[in-house]
Scaffold this motif. Structure first.
Motif, mmCIF file in Angstrom:
data_model
loop_
_atom_site.group_PDB
_atom_site.id
_atom_site.type_symbol
_atom_site.label_atom_id
_atom_site.label_comp_id
_atom_site.label_asym_id
_atom_site.label_seq_id
_atom_site.Cartn_x
_atom_site.Cartn_y
_atom_site.Cartn_z
ATOM 1 N N ARG A 51 36.965 33.467 31.929
ATOM 2 C CA ARG A 51 37.521 32.159 31.582
ATOM 3 C C ARG A 51 38.097 32.185 30.175
ATOM 4 N NH1 ARG A 51 32.969 29.655 35.063
ATOM 5 N NH2 ARG A 51 34.191 28.909 36.837
ATOM 6 N N GLU A 52 38.957 31.211 29.900
ATOM 7 C CA GLU A 52 39.697 31.183 28.638
ATOM 8 C C GLU A 52 38.776 31.217 27.420
ATOM 9 O OE1 GLU A 52 43.117 28.473 26.373
ATOM 10 O OE2 GLU A 52 42.153 27.750 28.204
ATOM 11 N N GLY A 53 37.677 30.449 27.468
ATOM 12 C CA GLY A 53 36.766 30.422 26.330
ATOM 13 C C GLY A 53 36.124 31.757 26.061
ATOM 14 N N GLU A 54 35.778 32.480 27.116
ATOM 15 C CA GLU A 54 35.199 33.813 26.967
ATOM 16 C C GLU A 54 36.224 34.771 26.359
ATOM 17 O OE1 GLU A 54 32.567 34.932 30.612
ATOM 18 O OE2 GLU A 54 34.125 33.586 31.349
ATOM 19 N N PHE A 55 37.432 34.678 26.866
ATOM 20 C CA PHE A 55 38.505 35.558 26.389
ATOM 21 C C PHE A 55 38.817 35.281 24.923
ATOM 22 C CE2 PHE A 55 43.003 36.523 25.679
ATOM 23 C CZ PHE A 55 43.099 37.820 26.158
ATOM 24 N N THR A 56 38.897 34.006 24.560
ATOM 25 C CA THR A 56 39.210 33.626 23.183
ATOM 26 C C THR A 56 38.142 34.136 22.221
ATOM 27 O OG1 THR A 56 40.377 31.641 23.935
ATOM 28 C CG2 THR A 56 39.660 31.677 21.641
ATOM 29 N N ALA A 57 36.896 34.083 22.654
ATOM 30 C CA ALA A 57 35.799 34.510 21.783
ATOM 31 C C ALA A 57 35.903 35.986 21.430
ATOM 32 C CB ALA A 57 34.462 34.221 22.450
ATOM 33 N N GLU A 58 36.243 36.808 22.398
ATOM 34 C CA GLU A 58 36.424 38.244 22.147
ATOM 35 C C GLU A 58 37.046 38.888 23.378
ATOM 36 O OE1 GLU A 58 32.690 40.119 21.365
ATOM 37 O OE2 GLU A 58 31.633 39.044 22.933
ATOM 38 N N HIS A 59 37.916 39.865 23.130
ATOM 39 C CA HIS A 59 38.569 40.539 24.246
ATOM 40 C C HIS A 59 39.125 41.897 23.809
ATOM 41 C CE1 HIS A 59 41.768 38.038 22.328
ATOM 42 N NE2 HIS A 59 42.468 39.169 22.451
ATOM 43 N N VAL A 60 39.458 42.684 24.798
ATOM 44 C CA VAL A 60 40.079 43.986 24.553
ATOM 45 C C VAL A 60 41.468 43.766 23.959
ATOM 46 C CG1 VAL A 60 41.017 46.056 25.673
ATOM 47 C CG2 VAL A 60 38.799 45.132 26.400
ATOM 48 N N ASP A 61 41.790 44.513 22.916
ATOM 49 C CA ASP A 61 43.118 44.400 22.301
ATOM 50 C C ASP A 61 44.211 44.604 23.350
ATOM 51 O OD1 ASP A 61 42.100 43.922 19.826
ATOM 52 O OD2 ASP A 61 42.756 45.814 18.908
ATOM 53 N N GLY A 62 45.127 43.656 23.395
ATOM 54 C CA GLY A 62 46.268 43.775 24.298
ATOM 55 C C GLY A 62 46.036 43.267 25.702
ATOM 56 N N ALA A 63 44.797 42.929 26.047
ATOM 57 C CA ALA A 63 44.499 42.467 27.402
ATOM 58 C C ALA A 63 45.152 41.114 27.672
ATOM 59 C CB ALA A 63 42.988 42.368 27.610
ATOM 60 N N LYS A 64 45.498 40.881 28.918
ATOM 61 C CA LYS A 64 46.057 39.599 29.343
ATOM 62 C C LYS A 64 44.965 38.816 30.073
ATOM 63 C CE LYS A 64 50.627 41.706 29.925
ATOM 64 N NZ LYS A 64 50.185 43.034 29.433
ATOM 65 N N ASN A 65 44.883 37.524 29.777
ATOM 66 C CA ASN A 65 43.867 36.689 30.405
ATOM 67 C C ASN A 65 44.410 36.072 31.688
ATOM 68 O OD1 ASN A 65 42.056 33.640 29.555
ATOM 69 N ND2 ASN A 65 41.400 35.393 30.756
ATOM 70 N N THR A 66 43.926 36.558 32.824
ATOM 71 C CA THR A 66 44.319 36.039 34.144
ATOM 72 C C THR A 66 43.049 35.526 34.819
ATOM 73 O OG1 THR A 66 44.134 38.293 35.007
ATOM 74 C CG2 THR A 66 46.333 37.535 34.398
ATOM 75 N N GLN A 67 42.673 34.301 34.495
ATOM 76 C CA GLN A 67 41.385 33.758 34.910
ATOM 77 C C GLN A 67 41.205 33.772 36.425
ATOM 78 O OE1 GLN A 67 40.280 30.027 32.642
ATOM 79 N NE2 GLN A 67 42.445 30.193 32.089
ATOM 80 N N LEU A 68 40.041 34.186 36.853
ATOM 81 C CA LEU A 68 39.755 34.235 38.283
ATOM 82 C C LEU A 68 39.928 32.872 38.931
ATOM 83 C CD1 LEU A 68 38.727 35.626 40.837
ATOM 84 C CD2 LEU A 68 36.381 35.254 40.022
ATOM 85 N N ASP A 69 39.523 31.811 38.254
ATOM 86 C CA ASP A 69 39.622 30.464 38.817
ATOM 87 C C ASP A 69 41.024 30.145 39.309
ATOM 88 O OD1 ASP A 69 37.802 30.765 36.460
ATOM 89 O OD2 ASP A 69 37.025 28.836 37.143
ATOM 90 N N TYR A 70 42.030 30.667 38.603
ATOM 91 C CA TYR A 70 43.426 30.342 38.907
ATOM 92 C C TYR A 70 44.232 31.596 39.203
ATOM 93 C CZ TYR A 70 41.467 26.520 36.171
ATOM 94 O OH TYR A 70 40.629 25.546 35.684
ATOM 95 N N LEU A 71 43.613 32.576 39.833
ATOM 96 C CA LEU A 71 44.229 33.892 40.003
ATOM 97 C C LEU A 71 45.587 33.828 40.697
ATOM 98 C CD1 LEU A 71 43.527 36.890 39.407
ATOM 99 C CD2 LEU A 71 42.779 37.062 41.787
ATOM 100 N N ASN A 72 45.717 32.931 41.666
ATOM 101 C CA ASN A 72 46.979 32.854 42.410
ATOM 102 C C ASN A 72 48.162 32.506 41.515
ATOM 103 O OD1 ASN A 72 45.901 33.532 44.901
ATOM 104 N ND2 ASN A 72 45.349 31.424 45.393
ATOM 105 N N ARG A 73 47.893 31.849 40.393
ATOM 106 C CA ARG A 73 48.979 31.483 39.481
ATOM 107 C C ARG A 73 49.531 32.694 38.725
ATOM 108 N NH1 ARG A 73 46.203 26.257 36.478
ATOM 109 N NH2 ARG A 73 45.780 25.010 38.356
#
Length: 471
Positions: free
Chosen positions: A386-408
């Motif tokens: 989820r966006e909050g998890e990603f914002t807190a910390e993530h792999v450099d360069g990773a794209k956030n494609t949340q499972l909740d809205y994967l089809n988008r």
């Protein structure tokens, strides 16, 4: 006072059992009602009332089956308009359960019919409040759900009602009252719920951001609406089932008790366009599964993910489940309104494999292996948290494609280049991978263990820094 919280962790849901002098009441029961009947039988008590705090969105209540099996009367708060026989109580109305009294306090805001029930013991002392989704521990109910059913009930209007309900109906009550909410941490019905599932009202007045004494209505509305994520798609469908009624759980279970051989299972999948839902452990799904099946493991946050990812609660479903757990899966699906399980694979996936049927696998690598591939593939890393998890910390360069809205996000995944998926611990990324594969996207690799495992490697990461700490 004899009041028991019956908590179901996978839904972060609390029902309540109240008993006095041979009479009992159930508040906000889940779909399968036999446990409540058994509990009353243990006390040699008769269930007299089924109190509903509101028309629930995140689960289908068991009130209709419980009434059918026990003869108990269903009670809703003011303004409720159910499509079946029920008592629609007046604000302030008193109901007697043995030597106890239950007082109706209309507290609109989460929904317009939302009601709090004040519990009064045999000595006339006020003991606690069953608050539904009006007041949680650490939070209040989100005011944006009813607009999915009634468009003119905007979230701002409902938040305004909620402010008035809390200030005029709840906060004037005694500090020593125990707050009994309908949900705890993990529910999508709030955004900041505590892991604690009860507290005193006095402590909530001190610690709950929404009960700050000097808060204006404008400040309240802004605070309550801030950060709300889009509710899961099944919520409005569950609301309508709770308003209109539904098929009995016994019939749902009977229909699902349909053991199918591999050949019959394959034929049913082709003839009905059913979703093949594999609920085994993710490690088992990775090693082998039926092509185009969807993985949502029963040992994870199962029902909410089914509700979020399978769009229509009437969708026919065929199950691949661990042997002996089929009824458990059907039960947990029915809690969120998915009543159309039409059968399950007899003998589980082993039977399918032993019959020589076609199988598929999912490529999965360890975080250590991923660390060796990262530099050359850092533009093809997808984080499904989820966006909050990603914002807190993530792999450099990773794209956030949340499972909740994967089809988008389907257009963001490369067509001709291998890409890498991860979540927090490995459960959600396998769900995402199964959905993508079912849509014909196979050029993917799952990172086992997710971000938790990635953090143990030397892969560069970006951590969130609070702006107030910057100089």
């Amino acid at each position: 006072m004899k009041i028991e919280q019956i908590y179901t962790g996978c839904l972060a849901h609390a029902a309540y059992y109240l008993e006095s002098n041979g009479e009992a009441a159930i508040f906000d029961p889940l779909r399968e009602v036999q446990p409540y009947i058994d509990r009353a039988k243990k006390d040699n008590a008769k269930i007299k009332y089924i109190f509903e705090t509101h028309f629930h969105a995140d689960f289908v209540s068991g009130h209709l089956d419980l009434k059918e099996k026990t003869g108990a009367q269903i009670v809703f708060g003011p303004t409720a308009k159910p499509n079946y026989e029920a008592i629609v109580a007046e604000d302030g109305q008193i109901f007697e359960v043995g030597d106890y009294k239950v007082k109706v306090i209309h507290t609109p805001g989460h929904t317009m019919e939302s009601t709090t029930y004040l519990l009064i013991d045999e000595n006339g002392k006020e003991h606690g409040i069953i608050t539904g989704d009006t007041l949680f521990i650490g939070d209040v109910g989100r005011p944006d759900l009813a607009q999915k059913v009634v468009a003119e009930l905007t979230q701002e209007k409902l938040a305004s009602h909620l402010y008035d309900s809390l200030r005029n109906k709840i906060m004037p009550l005694s500090d020593d009252l125990i707050v009994y909410p309908n949900h705890g941490a993990g529910s999508a019905c709030g955004k900041n719920m505590s892991k604690e599932t009860t507290d005193t009202l006095g402590n909530q007045k001190k610690t709950n951001y929404a009960l700050r004494e000097d808060m204006t209505k404008e400040e309240f509305i802004e605070a309550v609406l801030e950060g709300l994520t889009e509710p899961p798609g099944y919520f409005p469908q569950n609301v309508m089932m709770n308003i209109k009624g539904y098929e009995s759980f016994d019939k749902v279970l009977s229909k699902a008790h349909n053991a199918l051989s591999p050949k019959a299972f394959e034929a049913a999948a082709n003839e009905t366009e059913a979703v093949v839902l594999d609920v085994r452990k993710e490690s088992e799904f990775v090693k082998g599964h039926i092509p185009r099946s969807i993985f949502i493991g029963i040992d994870g946050n199962f029902a909410p993910w089914v509700g979020a990812l399978i769009v229509d609660v009437t969708q026919p479903i065929l199950l691949v489940a661990p042997e002996g757990r089929e009824e458990e899966v059907v039960t947990r699906l029915s809690r969120v309104g998915f009543d159309n399980v039409i059968g399950y694979l007899d003998g589980g996936f082993k039977a399918w494999k032993d019959a020589g049927m076609e199988i598929d696998t999912l490529k999965s690598i360890s975080a250590e292996e991923f660390s060796k591939l990262y530099e050359a593939n850092k533009d093809y890393v997808f984080d499904v948290r989820r966006e909050g998890e990603f914002t807190a910390e993530h792999v450099d360069g990773a794209k956030n494609t949340q499972l909740d809205y994967l089809n988008r996000y389907l257009s963001e995944f490369p067509e001709d280049k291998t890409f890498y998926l991860h979540c927090a611990g490995g459960y959600r990324s396998v769900i995402a991978a199964s959905i993508l594969k079912s849509r014909g996207i196979h050029n993917l690799v799952d990172v086992a263990g997710g971000y938790k495992a990635i953090k143990q490697t030397d892969i560069p990461r970006t951590d969130y820094v609070c702006p107030s700490t910057l100089k």
